[in-house]
Write a protein that holds these residues in place. Structure first.
Motif, PDB file in Angstrom:
ATOM      1  N   SER A 252      26.827  78.595  40.540  1.00  0.00           N
ATOM      2  CA  SER A 252      26.216  80.166  40.173  1.00  0.00           C
ATOM      3  C   SER A 252      24.970  79.933  40.728  1.00  0.00           C
ATOM      4  O   SER A 252      24.482  81.276  41.115  1.00  0.00           O
ATOM      5  N   GLU A 253      24.189  78.906  40.990  1.00  0.00           N
ATOM      6  CA  GLU A 253      23.003  79.236  41.930  1.00  0.00           C
ATOM      7  C   GLU A 253      23.125  79.575  43.366  1.00  0.00           C
ATOM      8  O   GLU A 253      22.337  80.456  43.924  1.00  0.00           O
ATOM      9  N   GLN A 254      24.191  79.077  43.872  1.00  0.00           N
ATOM     10  CA  GLN A 254      24.428  79.627  45.359  1.00  0.00           C
ATOM     11  C   GLN A 254      24.677  81.188  45.270  1.00  0.00           C
ATOM     12  O   GLN A 254      24.228  81.957  45.957  1.00  0.00           O
ATOM     13  N   GLN A 255      25.554  81.614  44.240  1.00  0.00           N
ATOM     14  CA  GLN A 255      26.143  82.934  44.107  1.00  0.00           C
ATOM     15  C   GLN A 255      24.384  83.894  43.605  1.00  0.00           C
ATOM     16  O   GLN A 255      24.655  84.969  44.298  1.00  0.00           O
ATOM     17  N   ARG A 256      23.685  83.343  43.097  1.00  0.00           N
ATOM     18  CA  ARG A 256      22.491  83.866  42.666  1.00  0.00           C
ATOM     19  C   ARG A 256      21.569  83.841  43.899  1.00  0.00           C
ATOM     20  O   ARG A 256      21.232  85.132  44.238  1.00  0.00           O
ATOM     21  N   GLN A 257      21.637  83.079  44.818  1.00  0.00           N
ATOM     22  CA  GLN A 257      20.719  83.022  46.057  1.00  0.00           C
ATOM     23  C   GLN A 257      21.523  84.324  47.018  1.00  0.00           C
ATOM     24  O   GLN A 257      20.989  84.616  47.371  1.00  0.00           O
ATOM     25  N   ALA A 258      23.082  84.130  47.021  1.00  0.00           N
ATOM     26  CA  ALA A 258      23.471  85.137  48.003  1.00  0.00           C
ATOM     27  C   ALA A 258      23.236  86.624  47.203  1.00  0.00           C
ATOM     28  O   ALA A 258      22.791  87.419  48.272  1.00  0.00           O
ATOM     29  N   LEU A 259      23.185  86.846  46.223  1.00  0.00           N
ATOM     30  CA  LEU A 259      22.837  88.032  45.556  1.00  0.00           C
ATOM     31  C   LEU A 259      21.580  88.498  45.930  1.00  0.00           C
ATOM     32  O   LEU A 259      21.255  89.555  46.037  1.00  0.00           O
ATOM     33  N   ALA A 260      20.604  87.810  45.485  1.00  0.00           N
ATOM     34  CA  ALA A 260      19.236  87.708  45.610  1.00  0.00           C
ATOM     35  C   ALA A 260      18.989  88.287  47.111  1.00  0.00           C
ATOM     36  O   ALA A 260      18.195  89.043  47.539  1.00  0.00           O
ATOM     37  N   ALA A 261      19.600  87.464  48.232  1.00  0.00           N
ATOM     38  CA  ALA A 261      19.312  87.904  49.646  1.00  0.00           C
ATOM     39  C   ALA A 261      19.858  89.107  49.978  1.00  0.00           C
ATOM     40  O   ALA A 261      19.278  90.064  50.731  1.00  0.00           O
ATOM     41  N   ARG A 262      21.238  89.566  49.176  1.00  0.00           N
ATOM     42  CA  ARG A 262      21.670  90.897  49.556  1.00  0.00           C
ATOM     43  C   ARG A 262      20.930  92.209  48.903  1.00  0.00           C
ATOM     44  O   ARG A 262      20.676  92.946  49.658  1.00  0.00           O
ATOM     45  N   LEU A 263      20.474  91.542  47.704  1.00  0.00           N
ATOM     46  CA  LEU A 263      19.739  92.679  46.981  1.00  0.00           C
ATOM     47  C   LEU A 263      18.282  93.075  47.667  1.00  0.00           C
ATOM     48  O   LEU A 263      17.917  94.104  48.046  1.00  0.00           O
ATOM     49  N   SER A 264      17.662  91.866  48.239  1.00  0.00           N
ATOM     50  CA  SER A 264      16.335  92.027  48.961  1.00  0.00           C
ATOM     51  C   SER A 264      16.594  92.804  50.250  1.00  0.00           C
ATOM     52  O   SER A 264      15.761  93.890  50.775  1.00  0.00           O
ATOM     53  N   ALA A 265      17.924  92.661  50.917  1.00  0.00           N
ATOM     54  CA  ALA A 265      18.006  93.280  52.330  1.00  0.00           C
ATOM     55  C   ALA A 265      18.366  94.730  51.962  1.00  0.00           C
ATOM     56  O   ALA A 265      17.989  95.536  52.870  1.00  0.00           O
ATOM     57  N   GLN A 266      18.997  94.921  50.980  1.00  0.00           N
ATOM     58  CA  GLN A 266      19.294  96.499  50.565  1.00  0.00           C
ATOM     59  C   GLN A 266      18.101  97.107  49.994  1.00  0.00           C
ATOM     60  O   GLN A 266      17.596  98.204  50.482  1.00  0.00           O
ATOM     61  N   SER A 267      17.166  96.405  49.351  1.00  0.00           N
ATOM     62  CA  SER A 267      15.928  97.084  48.965  1.00  0.00           C
ATOM     63  C   SER A 267      15.185  97.513  49.952  1.00  0.00           C
ATOM     64  O   SER A 267      14.269  98.467  50.288  1.00  0.00           O
ATOM     65  N   ALA A 268      14.943  96.331  51.016  1.00  0.00           N
ATOM     66  CA  ALA A 268      14.060  96.456  52.147  1.00  0.00           C
ATOM     67  C   ALA A 268      14.688  97.692  53.095  1.00  0.00           C
ATOM     68  O   ALA A 268      13.880  98.489  53.486  1.00  0.00           O
ATOM     69  N   ASP A 269      16.216  97.812  53.376  1.00  0.00           N
ATOM     70  CA  ASP A 269      16.661  98.665  54.006  1.00  0.00           C
ATOM     71  C   ASP A 269      16.326 100.173  53.458  1.00  0.00           C
ATOM     72  O   ASP A 269      16.100 100.936  54.054  1.00  0.00           O
ATOM     73  N   ARG A 270      16.498 100.127  52.107  1.00  0.00           N
ATOM     74  CA  ARG A 270      16.142 101.471  51.459  1.00  0.00           C
ATOM     75  C   ARG A 270      14.663 102.053  51.600  1.00  0.00           C
ATOM     76  O   ARG A 270      14.392 103.053  51.817  1.00  0.00           O
ATOM     77  N   ASP A 271      13.811 101.016  51.229  1.00  0.00           N
ATOM     78  CA  ASP A 271      12.281 101.239  51.509  1.00  0.00           C
ATOM     79  C   ASP A 271      12.093 101.527  52.915  1.00  0.00           C
ATOM     80  O   ASP A 271      11.140 102.377  53.196  1.00  0.00           O
ATOM     81  N   ASN A 272      12.691 100.890  53.983  1.00  0.00           N
ATOM     82  CA  ASN A 272      12.508 101.247  55.461  1.00  0.00           C
ATOM     83  C   ASN A 272      12.930 102.830  55.524  1.00  0.00           C
ATOM     84  O   ASN A 272      12.186 103.623  56.192  1.00  0.00           O
ATOM     85  N   ARG A 273      14.103 103.191  55.218  1.00  0.00           N
ATOM     86  CA  ARG A 273      14.524 104.304  55.046  1.00  0.00           C
ATOM     87  C   ARG A 273      13.521 105.509  54.231  1.00  0.00           C
ATOM     88  O   ARG A 273      13.349 106.467  54.942  1.00  0.00           O
ATOM     89  N   GLN A 274      13.384 105.181  53.301  1.00  0.00           N
ATOM     90  CA  GLN A 274      12.304 106.120  52.474  1.00  0.00           C
ATOM     91  C   GLN A 274      10.901 106.121  53.236  1.00  0.00           C
ATOM     92  O   GLN A 274      10.419 107.464  53.365  1.00  0.00           O
ATOM     93  N   ASP A 275      10.335 104.789  53.748  1.00  0.00           N
ATOM     94  CA  ASP A 275       9.193 105.008  54.527  1.00  0.00           C
ATOM     95  C   ASP A 275       9.139 105.895  55.705  1.00  0.00           C
ATOM     96  O   ASP A 275       8.328 106.670  56.182  1.00  0.00           O
ATOM     97  N   GLU A 276      10.488 105.826  56.546  1.00  0.00           N
ATOM     98  CA  GLU A 276      10.628 106.612  57.885  1.00  0.00           C
ATOM     99  C   GLU A 276      10.748 107.815  57.288  1.00  0.00           C
ATOM    100  O   GLU A 276      10.093 109.081  58.138  1.00  0.00           O
ATOM    101  N   ALA A 277      11.435 108.274  56.211  1.00  0.00           N
ATOM    102  CA  ALA A 277      11.432 109.751  55.883  1.00  0.00           C
ATOM    103  C   ALA A 277      10.303 110.227  55.431  1.00  0.00           C
ATOM    104  O   ALA A 277      10.020 111.519  56.016  1.00  0.00           O
TER     105      ALA A 277
END
Length: 142
Positions: A52-77
Motif C-alpha cells: 500500500s505504501e508503494q501504491q500510495r507513492q505511485a499515486l502521489a507521483a502521478r497526482l503531482s505530475a498531473q497537477s504540475a501539468d495542469r498548473d503549467n497549462r493554466q499558467d501558459e493560458a
C-alpha cells in the motif's frame, strides 16, 4: 458524625488500589498457537503495508505530475491572455497618441514662459507704483 462518611469516601480509593488481582495465565500450548498465528498475521500485515505504501507513492507521483501539468497549462493560458491584453493596450495607446494634436510647448518651455511673464508683470507693477513724477535728489535725503 459528619466525619465518618468523609473518611469512608477517602478510604474507598485506597481499598480499590489495594486489591491486586492476579492475571490468569493461559496454558503454554495456547500461547505458542497464538504466537504463531500472530506472527503470520503480523508478516502478512507488514507485506500489505509495504504494498500500500508503494501504491500510495505511485499515486502521489502521478497526482503531482498531473497537477504540475495542469498548473503549467493554466499558467501558459494566463500568460497568453496577458500578452494579448498587453498588445491590445499598446495599440490603443499608439492610437490615442496619434489622435492628440502635438503640444505647442514642452514642459521646460512652459516654465520658461511662465518665469518671463512673472518678471514682466513685476517690472510693470514696479513702474506703475513709482508714479508719473520723477524724484529729485533733495527728496532722497529725507
Amino acid at each position: 458524625m459528619r466525619r465518618l462518611p468523609l473518611l469512608v469516601c477517602l478510604a474507598l480509593p485506597l481499598v480499590a488500589q489495594a486489591e491486586d488481582p492476579t492475571p490468569e495465565q493461559p496454558p503454554a500450548a495456547a500461547v505458542e498457537v497464538i504466537d504463531a498465528a500472530s506472527t503470520s498475521a503480523h508478516s502478512d500485515l507488514e507485506r500489505r503495508l509495504a504494498e500500500s505504501e508503494q501504491q500510495r507513492q505511485a499515486l502521489a507521483a502521478r497526482l503531482s505530475a498531473q497537477s504540475a501539468d495542469r498548473d503549467n497549462r493554466q499558467d501558459e493560458a494566463a500568460i497568453g491572455r496577458l500578452r494579448q491584453e498587453n498588445q491590445r493596450l499598446k495599440l490603443q495607446l499608439r492610437e490615442t497618441q496619434s489622435q492628440q494634436p502635438p503640444r505647442l510647448l514642452t514642459e521646460q518651455q512652459t516654465w520658461y514662459v511662465t518665469g518671463g511673464a512673472t518678471a514682466m508683470l513685476a517690472f510693470l507693477l514696479g513702474a506703475l507704483s513709482r508714479g508719473s513724477r520723477r524724484r529729485q535728489r533733495r527728496e532722497w535725503i529725507n
